[in-house]
Design a protein around this motif. Structure first.
Motif, short mmCIF file in Angstrom:
data_model
loop_
_atom_site.label_atom_id
_atom_site.label_comp_id
_atom_site.label_asym_id
_atom_site.label_seq_id
_atom_site.Cartn_x
_atom_site.Cartn_y
_atom_site.Cartn_z
N TYR A 18 -56.53 -13.69 53.48
CA TYR A 18 -57.57 -13.28 54.30
C TYR A 18 -57.66 -12.43 55.19
CZ TYR A 18 -60.93 -14.46 57.96
OH TYR A 18 -61.84 -14.49 58.87
N ARG A 19 -56.30 -12.25 55.98
CA ARG A 19 -56.07 -10.91 56.76
C ARG A 19 -56.47 -9.67 56.12
NH1 ARG A 19 -50.73 -13.72 59.03
NH2 ARG A 19 -51.77 -14.98 60.55
N ALA A 31 -52.65 -17.64 51.47
CA ALA A 31 -54.17 -17.73 51.73
C ALA A 31 -54.78 -16.90 52.95
CB ALA A 31 -54.72 -19.30 51.56
N ARG A 32 -53.45 -17.17 54.17
CA ARG A 32 -53.64 -16.57 55.20
C ARG A 32 -53.77 -14.96 55.22
NH1 ARG A 32 -51.15 -21.02 57.46
NH2 ARG A 32 -49.28 -20.23 57.49
N SER A 55 -60.08 -9.36 55.38
CA SER A 55 -60.80 -9.16 56.66
C SER A 55 -60.44 -8.09 57.77
CB SER A 55 -60.77 -10.36 57.76
OG SER A 55 -59.51 -10.51 58.14
#
Length: 122
Positions: free
Chosen positions: A83-84, A79-80, A87
């Motif tokens: 997201y990275r 998930a990180r 974003s």
């Protein structure tokens, strides 16, 4: 409710019931997330969760608790990374164009270009 103690026991039992539901949801989520466990074993765990839910949840936590934590960590890492990637401000088109530029300049070969392209489109 006639007394304070009736209310107290109601709150205490509601707390434990909600905690129990959270554990069941965590166990079911982990079962569905586990890619190493076959569908038959998942079905067996779910049947036991329906027939003897509290005991099965405790056994599951004891037997598969460490793997449960590792799968949770892996899901959080994925998930990180997602997201990275989202974003970073770079669209898949930008990433593929950059990879194409690297391919044209000779910095990467065709296999690496295909890998970067697949990763950008994923």
């Amino acid at each position: 409710m006639d007394s304070f103690w009736d209310f107290f026991w109601l709150l205490l039992s509601a707390f434990f019931f909600l905690a129990y539901l959270v554990v069941l949801i965590q166990v079911l989520g982990d079962l569905l997330r586990d890619r190493e466990l076959s569908g038959w074993w998942k079905a067996v765990w779910v049947v036991f969760l329906i027939v003897v839910p509290a005991l099965t949840a405790l056994v599951y936590l004891v037997v598969r608790g460490r793997g449960m934590a590792e799968r949770g960590d892996e899901a959080a890492a994925r998930a990180r990374e997602a997201y990275r990637g989202a974003s970073s401000g770079r669209t898949p088109v930008d990433q593929i164009a950059t990879a194409r530029t690297l391919l044209d300049s000779g910095a990467i070969d065709e296999a690496e270009y295909r890998t970067l392209k697949e990763r950008a489109l994923a």
